[in-house]
Design an enzyme around this catalytic site. Structure first.
Site, PDB file in Angstrom:
ATOM      1  N   SER A 132       0.711  -1.205  -0.073  1.00  0.00           N
ATOM      2  CA  SER A 132       0.050   0.072  -0.227  1.00  0.00           C
ATOM      3  C   SER A 132       0.987   1.134   0.295  1.00  0.00           C
ATOM      4  O   SER A 132       1.927   1.372   0.494  1.00  0.00           O
ATOM      5  CB  SER A 132      -0.768  -0.036   1.207  1.00  0.00           C
ATOM      6  OG  SER A 132      -1.705   1.356   1.044  1.00  0.00           O
ATOM      7  N   LYS A 186      -4.591  -6.755   3.428  1.00  0.00           N
ATOM      8  CA  LYS A 186      -4.573  -5.446   2.379  1.00  0.00           C
ATOM      9  C   LYS A 186      -5.835  -5.061   2.186  1.00  0.00           C
ATOM     10  O   LYS A 186      -6.507  -4.070   2.017  1.00  0.00           O
ATOM     11  CB  LYS A 186      -3.542  -6.008   1.279  1.00  0.00           C
ATOM     12  CG  LYS A 186      -3.730  -4.826   0.157  1.00  0.00           C
ATOM     13  CD  LYS A 186      -3.029  -3.693   0.483  1.00  0.00           C
ATOM     14  CE  LYS A 186      -3.422  -2.331  -0.564  1.00  0.00           C
ATOM     15  NZ  LYS A 186      -3.208  -2.574  -1.681  1.00  0.00           N
ATOM     16  N   HIS A 189      -7.292  -3.433   4.974  1.00  0.00           N
ATOM     17  CA  HIS A 189      -6.799  -2.115   4.744  1.00  0.00           C
ATOM     18  C   HIS A 189      -7.702  -1.162   3.844  1.00  0.00           C
ATOM     19  O   HIS A 189      -8.100   0.003   4.151  1.00  0.00           O
ATOM     20  CB  HIS A 189      -5.115  -2.092   4.504  1.00  0.00           C
ATOM     21  CG  HIS A 189      -4.777  -0.773   4.044  1.00  0.00           C
ATOM     22  ND1 HIS A 189      -5.109  -0.328   3.038  1.00  0.00           N
ATOM     23  CD2 HIS A 189      -3.820   0.067   4.728  1.00  0.00           C
ATOM     24  CE1 HIS A 189      -4.326   1.112   2.649  1.00  0.00           C
ATOM     25  NE2 HIS A 189      -3.750   1.082   3.792  1.00  0.00           N
ATOM     26  N   ASN A 190      -7.907  -1.678   2.685  1.00  0.00           N
ATOM     27  CA  ASN A 190      -8.511  -1.029   1.874  1.00  0.00           C
ATOM     28  C   ASN A 190      -9.830  -0.612   2.054  1.00  0.00           C
ATOM     29  O   ASN A 190     -10.636   0.575   1.810  1.00  0.00           O
ATOM     30  CB  ASN A 190      -8.523  -1.582   0.320  1.00  0.00           C
ATOM     31  CG  ASN A 190      -7.125  -1.494  -0.451  1.00  0.00           C
ATOM     32  OD1 ASN A 190      -6.257  -1.350   0.369  1.00  0.00           O
ATOM     33  ND2 ASN A 190      -6.870  -1.493  -1.761  1.00  0.00           N
ATOM     34  N   GLU A 193      -9.813   2.172   4.361  1.00  0.00           N
ATOM     35  CA  GLU A 193      -9.317   3.284   3.364  1.00  0.00           C
ATOM     36  C   GLU A 193     -10.626   3.853   2.846  1.00  0.00           C
ATOM     37  O   GLU A 193     -11.207   5.069   2.727  1.00  0.00           O
ATOM     38  CB  GLU A 193      -8.354   2.795   2.466  1.00  0.00           C
ATOM     39  CG  GLU A 193      -8.122   4.112   1.532  1.00  0.00           C
ATOM     40  CD  GLU A 193      -7.280   3.383   0.235  1.00  0.00           C
ATOM     41  OE1 GLU A 193      -6.109   2.697   0.531  1.00  0.00           O
ATOM     42  OE2 GLU A 193      -7.329   3.544  -0.698  1.00  0.00           O
TER      43      GLU A 193
HETATM   44  P1  NDP Z   1      -0.515  -1.035 -14.547  1.00  0.00           P
HETATM   45  O1  NDP Z   1      -1.491  -1.003 -15.324  1.00  0.00           O
HETATM   46  O2  NDP Z   1       0.428   0.007 -14.667  1.00  0.00           O
HETATM   47  O3  NDP Z   1       0.505  -2.219 -15.018  1.00  0.00           O
HETATM   48  C1  NDP Z   1      -0.019  -3.405 -15.078  1.00  0.00           C
HETATM   49  C2  NDP Z   1       1.150  -4.279 -15.392  1.00  0.00           C
HETATM   50  O4  NDP Z   1       0.567  -5.817 -15.723  1.00  0.00           O
HETATM   51  C3  NDP Z   1       1.915  -4.196 -16.753  1.00  0.00           C
HETATM   52  O5  NDP Z   1       3.344  -4.512 -16.600  1.00  0.00           O
HETATM   53  C4  NDP Z   1       1.361  -5.183 -17.883  1.00  0.00           C
HETATM   54  O6  NDP Z   1       2.240  -5.518 -18.753  1.00  0.00           O
HETATM   55  C5  NDP Z   1       1.114  -6.301 -17.012  1.00  0.00           C
HETATM   56  N1  NDP Z   1       0.191  -7.134 -17.514  1.00  0.00           N
HETATM   57  C6  NDP Z   1      -1.324  -7.007 -17.622  1.00  0.00           C
HETATM   58  N2  NDP Z   1      -1.840  -8.106 -18.120  1.00  0.00           N
HETATM   59  C7  NDP Z   1      -0.701  -9.095 -18.322  1.00  0.00           C
HETATM   60  C8  NDP Z   1      -0.870 -10.513 -18.522  1.00  0.00           C
HETATM   61  N3  NDP Z   1      -1.917 -10.990 -19.042  1.00  0.00           N
HETATM   62  N4  NDP Z   1       0.251 -11.121 -18.637  1.00  0.00           N
HETATM   63  C9  NDP Z   1       1.392 -10.417 -18.171  1.00  0.00           C
HETATM   64  N5  NDP Z   1       1.597  -9.098 -18.050  1.00  0.00           N
HETATM   65  C10 NDP Z   1       0.412  -8.594 -17.941  1.00  0.00           C
HETATM   66  O7  NDP Z   1      -0.910  -1.724 -13.109  1.00  0.00           O
HETATM   67  P2  NDP Z   1      -0.443  -1.360 -11.689  1.00  0.00           P
HETATM   68  O8  NDP Z   1       1.300  -1.125 -11.602  1.00  0.00           O
HETATM   69  O9  NDP Z   1      -0.957  -0.078 -11.323  1.00  0.00           O
HETATM   70  O10 NDP Z   1      -0.985  -2.344 -10.890  1.00  0.00           O
HETATM   71  C11 NDP Z   1      -0.265  -3.700 -10.526  1.00  0.00           C
HETATM   72  C12 NDP Z   1      -1.136  -4.446  -9.340  1.00  0.00           C
HETATM   73  O11 NDP Z   1      -0.951  -3.869  -8.339  1.00  0.00           O
HETATM   74  C13 NDP Z   1      -2.460  -4.418  -9.829  1.00  0.00           C
HETATM   75  O12 NDP Z   1      -2.856  -5.790  -9.077  1.00  0.00           O
HETATM   76  C14 NDP Z   1      -3.025  -3.424  -8.863  1.00  0.00           C
HETATM   77  O13 NDP Z   1      -4.238  -3.653  -8.065  1.00  0.00           O
HETATM   78  C15 NDP Z   1      -1.963  -3.327  -7.575  1.00  0.00           C
HETATM   79  N6  NDP Z   1      -1.721  -2.308  -7.159  1.00  0.00           N
HETATM   80  C16 NDP Z   1      -1.919  -0.889  -7.521  1.00  0.00           C
HETATM   81  C17 NDP Z   1      -1.875   0.150  -6.907  1.00  0.00           C
HETATM   82  C18 NDP Z   1      -1.903   1.628  -7.371  1.00  0.00           C
HETATM   83  O14 NDP Z   1      -1.745   2.636  -6.917  1.00  0.00           O
HETATM   84  N7  NDP Z   1      -1.542   1.750  -8.827  1.00  0.00           N
HETATM   85  C19 NDP Z   1      -1.602   0.134  -5.186  1.00  0.00           C
HETATM   86  C20 NDP Z   1      -1.280  -1.059  -4.776  1.00  0.00           C
HETATM   87  C21 NDP Z   1      -1.585  -2.102  -5.625  1.00  0.00           C
HETATM   88  P3  NDP Z   1       1.999  -4.951 -20.247  1.00  0.00           P
HETATM   89  O15 NDP Z   1       3.181  -3.590 -20.242  1.00  0.00           O
HETATM   90  O16 NDP Z   1       2.604  -5.879 -21.287  1.00  0.00           O
HETATM   91  O17 NDP Z   1       0.739  -4.401 -20.591  1.00  0.00           O
END
Ligand code: NDP
Length: 474
Positions: A132, A186, A189-190, A193
């Protein structure tokens, strides 16, 4: 470069920031992403920050896995759901016994439990890790809630400890329990939130619509509150959001943003978990409901046309609002921690509430002064219901009269206070030794012969309702 200390797959917003944080703390990290464009962009970002020498980019998954030191710790930070299962299947033939997958997205805890159970007999450790703090937290210090294989946690512990937020020098990371424990915590937590944000929004609504304050005046109040008992990240950013001016129109940005809130699922998961465990979590449920109502903008416009504008006047002070928010927050955290305690008992996780409060004190979205008090309260007391912990009982006795004034005044002023009023109702229900479920039991027995209990006479008793009705009519 020799082999990397750790690997990370998924260089989206969270993954890229976590990887930079890991490299910055002196660890070498191998990185991989489905689309190579993100790998290139990440390498550029690492170069710009002078961290490229600790980064090992590998577009090929086999080469990526082989570039990580054994026993391997591989972080997956991809979209939650099927992409995680697909990634596990791709990794499985490439890993060796003792290696671990650390899944750091927002996964449903039951999915994490399933994956943990699936990988355990194969000798692969699975850690479901709640992270988080958003992008900023991932980059400079998130709160990290770890669940899953304890042995492999020890392998990853030095890296995770070094990147976690610190509260007075103490790292906000802990292994909490087996299986889905980390992702469950987590999720709650959300949920908490959601409750915090909704109660803040309700108080803002009273200031705006009930007290006629403009955004700047509201911002001043939140800034002041941030110096007192409500001091927290969410109160702080609320002040910033309220004072921001839109460059194009010169008006407060908050007044231009559409009043429709989004949600991605963790609030709903929290509410469902609470319901399934039979633990009341009215603040979380209220917050989820409020977001759903907010999304029905057209229906709300039509309903306002039908019922007329709210009169919106309230007779309360800013101090009342501060105290009401504090009381509402105590109830909301009481409920959240009760859900965690109950899940821990059901799943046999052995979760320590004091540890959870401690790792939420910095890095995460709900970080606050209040959580430090809570960590001490849970450490020194066996109670799992915060309302029964002496320090919080004192706070609640002081703050609840203001919550009552705000809720009653809000109701008369036609201002919706879903979370605050449900928190008050929970408090009043919880503290009544004699409730009204005797009538419910009577009704249930009347129509369904479900039975009731009478002290001194026993349980599973039944009324002879036809003759009782006849008798009463005579
Ligand atoms: P993004 O949308 O920025 O990135 C998603 C990532 O997942 C990319 O690297 C993408 O690769 C990859 N991806 C998606 N589908 C596939 C697939 N089928 N196979 C392989 N790779 C895949 O997401 P976030 O970084 O925001 O979130 C990632 C995780 O973290 C999620 O579970 C989210 O809920 C969680 N999270 C997010 C927070 C936030 O504030 N954003 C906070 C805490 C947790 P590609 O580049 O190839 O599309």
């Amino acid at each position: 470069m020799s082999k990397a200390d750790i690997g990370l797959i998924g260089l989206g917003v969270m993954g890229a920031n976590l990887a930079l944080n890991i490299a910055e703390k002196g660890h070498t990290i191998a990185v991989n992403n489905r689309s190579t464009a993100k790998i290139d962009a990440f390498v550029e970002a690492a170069q710009a920050e002078g961290l490229a020498e600790r980064v090992l980019p590998e577009a090929d998954l086999v080469a990526f896995v082989q570039s990580v030191k054994k026993p391997r710790s591989i972080i997956i930070m991809v979209k939650a759901g099927k992409p995680v299962d697909d990634m596990i299947e791709q990794l499985l033939p490439l890993l060796d016994e003792g290696d671990a997958i650390l899944e750091c997205g927002n996964s449903l805890f039951s999915d994490t439990q399933r994956r943990f159970d699936y990988l355990k007999p194969k000798g692969i450790g699975y850690l479901g890790v709640g992270v988080s703090g958003g992008a900023e937290g991932a980059r400079h210090g998130p709160s990290i809630m770890v669940g899953g294989s304890k042995a492999q946690w020890h392998d990853a512990e030095p890296v995770l400890t070094s990147i976690a937020a610190k509260f007075k020098g103490e790292p906000c990371v802990a292994w909490l329990g087996e299986g889905g424990a980390g992702h469950f915590v987590k999720t709650i937590h959300n949920g908490i939130e959601y409750g915090d944000m909704q109660m803040i929004a309700e108080v803002y609504g009273v200031m705006r619509d009930g007290l006629g304050m403009d955004a700047a005046a509201c911002a001043e109040v939140f800034k002041r509150w941030n110096e007192g008992p409500l001091n927290s990240y969410l109160i702080e950013i609320t002040g910033h959001v309220l004072e921001a001016i839109d460059g194009e129109s010169g008006t407060p940005l908050v007044d231009m943003i559409l009043d429709r809130a989004g949600q991605k699922g963790t609030g709903v998961w929290s509410a469902i978990a609470a319901q399934q465990l039979g633990v009341p979590a009215t603040a979380i449920e209220g917050a989820v409901a409020a977001r759903s109502i907010s999304s029905r903008k057209q229906e709300r416009i039509a309903a306002e046309a039908l019922y007329g504008k709210r009169q919106g006047k309230v007779d309360i002070t800013i101090d009342d609002l501060e105290q009401a928010l504090l009381a509402g927050k105590i109830v909301s955290y009481t409920q959240g921690f009760s859900v965690i305690a109950s899940a821990s008992e059901e799943q046999g996780w052995g979760l320590k509430l004091a540890t959870i409060a401690r790792i939420w004190r910095a890095g995460c979205i709900i970080r606050s002064r209040f959580l430090d008090q809570m960590a001490s309260a849970f450490a020194g007391d066996a109670a799992t219901n915060l309302l029964m912990v002496p320090a919080f009982a004192t706070l609640m006795k002081e703050a609840s009269p203001a919550l009552r004034r705000v809720v009653s005044s809000g109701a008369l002023g036609e201002l919706p206070l879903i979370c605050l009023s449900s928190s008050l109702a929970y408090f009043d229900s919880y503290r009544q030794a004699r409730g009204t479920a005797n009538l419910i039991q009577g009704q249930r027995d009347f129509f369904g012969s479900h039975g009731f209990e009478i002290e001194g006479r026993g349980a599973d008793l039944h009324g002879d309702w036809p003759s009782l009705v006849e008798q009463a009519a005579e």
